[in-house]
Motif scaffolding. Structure first.
Motif, PDB file in Angstrom:
ATOM      1  N   ASP A  79      44.503  41.566  41.847  1.00 32.64           N
ATOM      2  CA  ASP A  79      43.313  40.779  42.159  1.00 32.64           C
ATOM      3  C   ASP A  79      43.585  39.901  43.371  1.00 32.64           C
ATOM      4  O   ASP A  79      44.471  39.050  43.336  1.00 32.64           O
ATOM      5  CB  ASP A  79      42.932  39.900  40.951  1.00 32.64           C
ATOM      6  CG  ASP A  79      42.357  40.736  39.820  1.00 32.64           C
ATOM      7  OD1 ASP A  79      42.048  41.915  40.062  1.00 32.64           O
ATOM      8  OD2 ASP A  79      42.227  40.201  38.702  1.00 32.64           O
ATOM      9  N   LEU A  80      42.805  40.130  44.423  1.00 36.64           N
ATOM     10  CA  LEU A  80      43.001  39.357  45.649  1.00 36.64           C
ATOM     11  C   LEU A  80      42.479  37.938  45.463  1.00 36.64           C
ATOM     12  O   LEU A  80      41.460  37.725  44.809  1.00 36.64           O
ATOM     13  CB  LEU A  80      42.253  40.013  46.811  1.00 36.64           C
ATOM     14  CG  LEU A  80      42.736  41.404  47.224  1.00 36.64           C
ATOM     15  CD1 LEU A  80      41.829  41.959  48.316  1.00 36.64           C
ATOM     16  CD2 LEU A  80      44.179  41.358  47.701  1.00 36.64           C
ATOM     17  N   ALA A  81      43.193  36.978  46.082  1.00 33.76           N
ATOM     18  CA  ALA A  81      42.703  35.600  46.064  1.00 33.76           C
ATOM     19  C   ALA A  81      41.568  35.471  47.072  1.00 33.76           C
ATOM     20  O   ALA A  81      41.579  36.120  48.115  1.00 33.76           O
ATOM     21  CB  ALA A  81      43.839  34.654  46.420  1.00 33.76           C
ATOM     22  N   ARG A 118      26.894  41.181  41.744  1.00 35.88           N
ATOM     23  CA  ARG A 118      26.533  42.604  41.797  1.00 35.88           C
ATOM     24  C   ARG A 118      27.738  43.526  41.852  1.00 35.88           C
ATOM     25  O   ARG A 118      27.708  44.618  41.301  1.00 35.88           O
ATOM     26  CB  ARG A 118      25.694  42.888  43.042  1.00 35.88           C
ATOM     27  CG  ARG A 118      24.433  42.070  43.061  1.00 35.88           C
ATOM     28  CD  ARG A 118      23.564  42.556  44.189  1.00 35.88           C
ATOM     29  NE  ARG A 118      22.316  41.802  44.238  1.00 35.88           N
ATOM     30  CZ  ARG A 118      21.228  42.211  44.870  1.00 35.88           C
ATOM     31  NH1 ARG A 118      21.234  43.368  45.502  1.00 35.88           N
ATOM     32  NH2 ARG A 118      20.148  41.483  44.867  1.00 35.88           N
ATOM     33  N   PHE A 119      28.784  43.098  42.544  1.00 36.85           N
ATOM     34  CA  PHE A 119      29.956  43.960  42.670  1.00 36.85           C
ATOM     35  C   PHE A 119      30.735  43.952  41.362  1.00 36.85           C
ATOM     36  O   PHE A 119      30.830  42.924  40.698  1.00 36.85           O
ATOM     37  CB  PHE A 119      30.865  43.486  43.802  1.00 36.85           C
ATOM     38  CG  PHE A 119      30.281  43.693  45.175  1.00 36.85           C
ATOM     39  CD1 PHE A 119      29.450  44.767  45.447  1.00 36.85           C
ATOM     40  CD2 PHE A 119      30.584  42.827  46.214  1.00 36.85           C
ATOM     41  CE1 PHE A 119      28.918  44.976  46.716  1.00 36.85           C
ATOM     42  CE2 PHE A 119      30.058  43.016  47.488  1.00 36.85           C
ATOM     43  CZ  PHE A 119      29.225  44.090  47.742  1.00 36.85           C
ATOM     44  N   SER A 120      31.299  45.111  41.021  1.00 38.41           N
ATOM     45  CA  SER A 120      31.993  45.178  39.740  1.00 38.41           C
ATOM     46  C   SER A 120      33.417  44.637  39.850  1.00 38.41           C
ATOM     47  O   SER A 120      34.039  44.346  38.856  1.00 38.41           O
ATOM     48  CB  SER A 120      32.003  46.614  39.223  1.00 38.41           C
ATOM     49  OG  SER A 120      32.515  47.464  40.211  1.00 38.41           O
ATOM     50  N   HIS A 121      33.943  44.500  41.062  1.00 39.49           N
ATOM     51  CA  HIS A 121      35.299  43.990  41.217  1.00 39.49           C
ATOM     52  C   HIS A 121      35.316  42.869  42.249  1.00 39.49           C
ATOM     53  O   HIS A 121      34.700  43.005  43.307  1.00 39.49           O
ATOM     54  CB  HIS A 121      36.224  45.128  41.654  1.00 39.49           C
ATOM     55  CG  HIS A 121      37.669  44.853  41.365  1.00 39.49           C
ATOM     56  ND1 HIS A 121      38.370  43.852  41.995  1.00 39.49           N
ATOM     57  CD2 HIS A 121      38.529  45.445  40.519  1.00 39.49           C
ATOM     58  CE1 HIS A 121      39.612  43.854  41.542  1.00 39.49           C
ATOM     59  NE2 HIS A 121      39.734  44.801  40.638  1.00 39.49           N
ATOM     60  N   LYS A 122      36.014  41.783  41.954  1.00 38.75           N
ATOM     61  CA  LYS A 122      36.104  40.647  42.884  1.00 38.75           C
ATOM     62  C   LYS A 122      36.680  41.052  44.235  1.00 38.75           C
ATOM     63  O   LYS A 122      36.329  40.473  45.256  1.00 38.75           O
ATOM     64  CB  LYS A 122      36.981  39.553  42.277  1.00 38.75           C
ATOM     65  CG  LYS A 122      36.235  38.571  41.397  1.00 38.75           C
ATOM     66  CD  LYS A 122      37.171  37.408  41.068  1.00 38.75           C
ATOM     67  CE  LYS A 122      36.579  36.268  40.330  1.00 38.75           C
ATOM     68  NZ  LYS A 122      35.310  35.898  40.165  1.00 38.75           N
ATOM     69  N   ASN A 123      37.592  42.036  44.223  1.00 44.00           N
ATOM     70  CA  ASN A 123      38.178  42.491  45.486  1.00 44.00           C
ATOM     71  C   ASN A 123      37.113  43.010  46.456  1.00 44.00           C
ATOM     72  O   ASN A 123      37.310  42.962  47.670  1.00 44.00           O
ATOM     73  CB  ASN A 123      39.196  43.613  45.235  1.00 44.00           C
ATOM     74  CG  ASN A 123      40.477  43.093  44.613  1.00 44.00           C
ATOM     75  OD1 ASN A 123      40.600  41.905  44.336  1.00 44.00           O
ATOM     76  ND2 ASN A 123      41.432  43.988  44.392  1.00 44.00           N
ATOM     77  N   ASP A 124      36.002  43.513  45.919  1.00 44.28           N
ATOM     78  CA  ASP A 124      34.929  44.007  46.792  1.00 44.28           C
ATOM     79  C   ASP A 124      34.439  42.891  47.724  1.00 44.28           C
ATOM     80  O   ASP A 124      34.217  43.128  48.910  1.00 44.28           O
ATOM     81  CB  ASP A 124      33.742  44.526  45.962  1.00 44.28           C
ATOM     82  CG  ASP A 124      34.058  45.822  45.222  1.00 44.28           C
ATOM     83  OD1 ASP A 124      35.103  46.438  45.526  1.00 44.28           O
ATOM     84  OD2 ASP A 124      33.262  46.210  44.356  1.00 44.28           O
ATOM     85  N   VAL A 125      34.256  41.681  47.171  1.00 49.39           N
ATOM     86  CA  VAL A 125      33.775  40.556  47.986  1.00 49.39           C
ATOM     87  C   VAL A 125      34.814  40.218  49.057  1.00 49.39           C
ATOM     88  O   VAL A 125      34.483  40.035  50.233  1.00 49.39           O
ATOM     89  CB  VAL A 125      33.471  39.308  47.115  1.00 49.39           C
ATOM     90  CG1 VAL A 125      33.166  38.108  47.995  1.00 49.39           C
ATOM     91  CG2 VAL A 125      32.316  39.577  46.167  1.00 49.39           C
TER      92      VAL A 125
END
Ligand code: HEC
Length: 196
Positions: free
Chosen positions: A79-81, A157-164
């Motif tokens: 998980d990216l910060a 909307r994005f299923s993964h925080k990394n998307d943002v």
């Protein structure tokens, strides 16, 4: 043209046009077989691919496996910060900028243009921004949205925080690029992104 002599198993149908007679030559078995097979196949094909059921078109299957592939790759980075050092780090890495680009292509081009030149939303390639002064502001704008939802909140909307994080990295990388169609600058000029 050679004159064909009828063989014993050909049966004349008994009529003639301008002296041309017709024989009862059945179509080859393989031809009839493909004919009937295509008739049986067609409604099955239509029911399967055109019934409107989700996930069946080749494009949807491609999207699903591309997303699945990205998820597998996310296992590599965890998980990216959501912070500036993470953005600066991943901006140096073309592979992850590319993942950000594919997220942008799937979600943002309708309002920001195929290469970020702007449309309903502002040009993301120039030096002027409305809501951004530093890298973390990009994360915030994309995550929370602005202008009462005219710029939607993607965090939900994005299923993964990394998307943002990765789409923010891609947006940051657009600055200084030359889009095919560039909308006039909005907002004010901001300082350069921090170096590595
Ligand atoms: C429905 C249209 C729409 C979509 C889709 C959209 N945006 Fe926006 N975006 C806007 C609008 C409109 C604004 C400007 C809001 C304003 O004027 O205050 C904006 C502003 C922004 C800003 C701030 C620009 C600035 O000058 O401060 C960023 C960054 C941004 N969008 C990124 C994205 C990303 C990344 C996506 C895809 C995940 C996206 N947008 C999808 C409409 C959209």
């Amino acid at each position: 043209m050679s004159t064909q002599v009828p063989s014993h198993d050909e049966v004349a149908l008994g009529h003639s046009y301008d002296g041309i007679q017709e024989y009862d030559n059945p179509l080859p078995g393989w031809w009839k077989w493909t004919f009937w097979a295509s008739i049986v196949f067609t409604p099955l094909y239509i029911m399967y691919f055109h019934s409107g059921a989700a996930g069946r078109s080749v494009e949807e299957q491609y999207q699903a496996s591309a997303t699945e592939n990205t998820r597998k790759q996310y296992a590599e980075i965890g998980d990216l910060a959501s912070d500036q050092p993470t953005m600066v780090k991943y901006m140096q890495d073309p592979k992850w900028v590319g993942v950000g680009q594919s997220i942008f292509k799937a979600n943002c081009v309708s309002c920001h243009g195929a290469d970020g030149g702007g449309n309903v939303g502002p040009n993301l390639c120039d030096e002027n921004f409305k809501h951004i002064k530093a890298l973390p502001d990009i994360l915030k704008v994309i995550n929370d949205g602005v202008a009462g939802g005219a710029m939607p909140a993607w965090g939900k909307r994005f299923s993964h925080k990394n998307d943002v994080v990765l789409v923010s990295v891609y947006v940051a990388s657009l600055r200084g690029s030359k889009p095919a169609v560039a909308k006039a600058p909005d907002g004010s000029p901001i300082p350069a992104w921090p170096a590595e």
